[in-house]
Design a protein around this motif. Structure first.
Motif, PDB file in Angstrom:
ATOM      1  N   GLU A  28      43.027   7.738  34.696  1.00 59.90           N
ATOM      2  CA  GLU A  28      43.757   8.933  35.155  1.00 59.90           C
ATOM      3  C   GLU A  28      45.250   8.801  34.842  1.00 59.90           C
ATOM      4  O   GLU A  28      45.910   9.781  34.494  1.00 59.90           O
ATOM      5  CB  GLU A  28      43.540   9.129  36.666  1.00 59.90           C
ATOM      6  N   ILE A  69      45.692   9.598  31.241  1.00 58.04           N
ATOM      7  CA  ILE A  69      45.555  11.048  31.025  1.00 58.04           C
ATOM      8  C   ILE A  69      46.833  11.769  31.485  1.00 58.04           C
ATOM      9  O   ILE A  69      47.376  12.621  30.776  1.00 58.04           O
ATOM     10  CB  ILE A  69      44.317  11.611  31.763  1.00 58.04           C
ATOM     11  N   ALA A  70      47.331  11.394  32.660  1.00 60.14           N
ATOM     12  CA  ALA A  70      48.534  12.036  33.211  1.00 60.14           C
ATOM     13  C   ALA A  70      49.729  11.847  32.277  1.00 60.14           C
ATOM     14  O   ALA A  70      50.570  12.745  32.143  1.00 60.14           O
ATOM     15  CB  ALA A  70      48.844  11.450  34.588  1.00 60.14           C
ATOM     16  N   LYS A  73      41.811  14.736  28.432  1.00 60.96           N
ATOM     17  CA  LYS A  73      41.343  14.849  29.804  1.00 60.96           C
ATOM     18  C   LYS A  73      39.815  14.721  29.827  1.00 60.96           C
ATOM     19  O   LYS A  73      39.086  15.645  29.470  1.00 60.96           O
ATOM     20  CB  LYS A  73      41.773  16.214  30.366  1.00 60.96           C
ATOM     21  N   ASP A 114      36.513  13.180  32.280  1.00 62.71           N
ATOM     22  CA  ASP A 114      36.156  12.675  33.611  1.00 62.71           C
ATOM     23  C   ASP A 114      35.957  11.167  33.524  1.00 62.71           C
ATOM     24  O   ASP A 114      35.048  10.687  32.836  1.00 62.71           O
ATOM     25  CB  ASP A 114      34.866  13.352  34.086  1.00 62.71           C
ATOM     26  N   CYS A 140      37.791  10.762  23.580  1.00 63.13           N
ATOM     27  CA  CYS A 140      38.994  10.642  24.411  1.00 63.13           C
ATOM     28  C   CYS A 140      40.248  11.063  23.661  1.00 63.13           C
ATOM     29  O   CYS A 140      41.370  10.878  24.155  1.00 63.13           O
ATOM     30  CB  CYS A 140      39.155   9.207  24.904  1.00 63.13           C
ATOM     31  N   ARG A 169      43.176  16.760  21.474  1.00 66.87           N
ATOM     32  CA  ARG A 169      43.739  16.499  22.805  1.00 66.87           C
ATOM     33  C   ARG A 169      43.457  17.634  23.771  1.00 66.87           C
ATOM     34  O   ARG A 169      44.175  17.847  24.726  1.00 66.87           O
ATOM     35  CB  ARG A 169      45.275  16.302  22.688  1.00 66.87           C
TER      36      ARG A 169
END
Lengths: 229, 229
Positions: free
Chosen positions: B149, B152-153, B159, B161, B212, B228
């Motif tokens: 996470e 990702i941030a 993004k 899961d 990813c 992305r």
DNA sequence: AGAGAAATTGACTGCTTGGTCAACTTCTTT
DNA sequence: AAAGAAGTTGACCAAGCAGTCAATTTCTCT
């Protein structure tokens, strides 16, 4: 004559009516029982309880535990091969692979016991499935592999090893049925619901489609993904 | 005093020397046997044969079949968690995930029996692993989920899961150990060799990294993959 | 060398297992 | 309605199971 024919038809429809019903009922309840404990771990007494019938009745219909188990397996195998139907050269790769993944995820959710019985069988050396694996499945995979090679040759998707792509798709989709206990433990929930299956499906679709250099449907914010290495 | 210490050390080193050796030998041979037939399908007689020892000797060391099985499982669990070590926020996502996948694929190849025992246990409801799954594994996944996470941030990867990403990676890598019979049947070979493992690893790396939004190492023909979404 | 601890093992046991069977009931057909 | 076929079932059995035990050997330490 028509009367006699009708009677004859009624006869054949009636003959074995109870038989067919019981065979189906026993196989269905046995699928659940075998999924819970595997072939060796499931006793005839347990199978009888699951079917709500005395043990001797199961032997009347199937003879041996092994024959009942084979009946359960055979009931499952057709599902397996039929899922691959969407993979045909005419369709667009993203659409075909997407439909395949959705079908497999759907089966994991709708028939988790079937998937578990199949997984347990293969895990322990597939003594009852050698023929299916080396003939029916192998032939089907070879056939579908050619479709993917065709797409690659036409530049419609990235160069990915088609067989290993199938292995990956099988693994990712079936894990939602086979390893649900692990998922529930990690997610901290008591059952995999619609939300989890949707998140799983989205993830599998993303990995496969992006991995094959294809855009995902839910993220078409413009042009096609240029990953074509 | 130093003499006495040395003797004491020698004593402890010697005491239980045979015991330690036998415990290890029995657990290792049992891993193979349990992998072939699962807990219920493996008899004490079979386990004794596998270890080349009389049945009573196994009972002398482990008491019951269940305790021996738990010893085999515990031996395996550490591997499981340790593989996740590469996933730390400091590393680049592609590098960290790549290292993780390589570690998992390596274990599938080096310790296929361990993977099968684990898979069989989870498949049948994980009656001996509930605690491990809901505590150790869950905690570890939550921890590593935060790393992803974080990436990702920061916009360092797409993004995805994170939990379902782990499910996908576990499924794709472990399938090379668990379902080897199916793969060998489909590929028409008698054993999975280096070539198959390399093709598998490449496929898994591709799907995960492209999924990813990260470039693969073997295909860096220029700039970074712009997936992305 | 010797004594006590640790390890080994063949023979045994109570219990569960898959499978059988003969007596019985329920259907189907005429 | 009657007779034969199909289905049902409790009681039973031999084989294989996990686990025990006492007799014996091997090891360890002084």
């Amino acid at each position: 004559m028509p009367g006699k024919q009708a009677v004859a038809a009624e006869e054949t429809a009636n003959a074995g009516r109870i038989r067919r019903g019981q065979l189906l009922h026993i196989v269905e309840s046995a699928e659940r029982a075998f999924a819970e404990a595997g072939f060796a771990g499931t006793t005839m007494t347990r199978l009888a309880e699951a079917a709500g019938l005395p043990k001797a009745n199961l032997h009347y219909y199937f003879g041996t535990k092994e024959k009942l188990y084979r009946a359960v397996l055979e009931n499952i195998l057709t599902l397996w091969l039929d899922d691959m139907a969407p993979i045909v050269p005419e369709r667009a790769p993203a659409e075909a692979l997407g439909a395949y993944i959705r079908a497999k995820m759907g089966h994991s959710r709708a028939r988790p016991h079937a998937s578990k019985v199949f997984a347990s069988e293969i895990l322990h050396g597939a003594p009852h499935l050698r023929g299916f694996l080396t003939h029916e499945l192998r032939r089907r995979v070879t056939e579908k592999t050619r479709v993917i090679e065709h797409w690659i040759a036409r530049g419609r998707m990235a160069k990915v090893d088609p067989v290993h792509l199938f292995f990956a798709i099988w693994a990712m989709t079936q894990t939602y049925a086979d390893f649900d206990v692990q998922m529930r433990a990690v997610l901290g929930c008591t059952a995999l619901g619609a939300a989890e299956y949707e998140a799983g499906e989205e993830t599998v679709l993303r990995l496969v489609l992006h991995g094959c250099g294809l855009e995902t449907e839910d993220t078409n914010e413009g042009e096609q993904c240029p990953c074509r290495s």
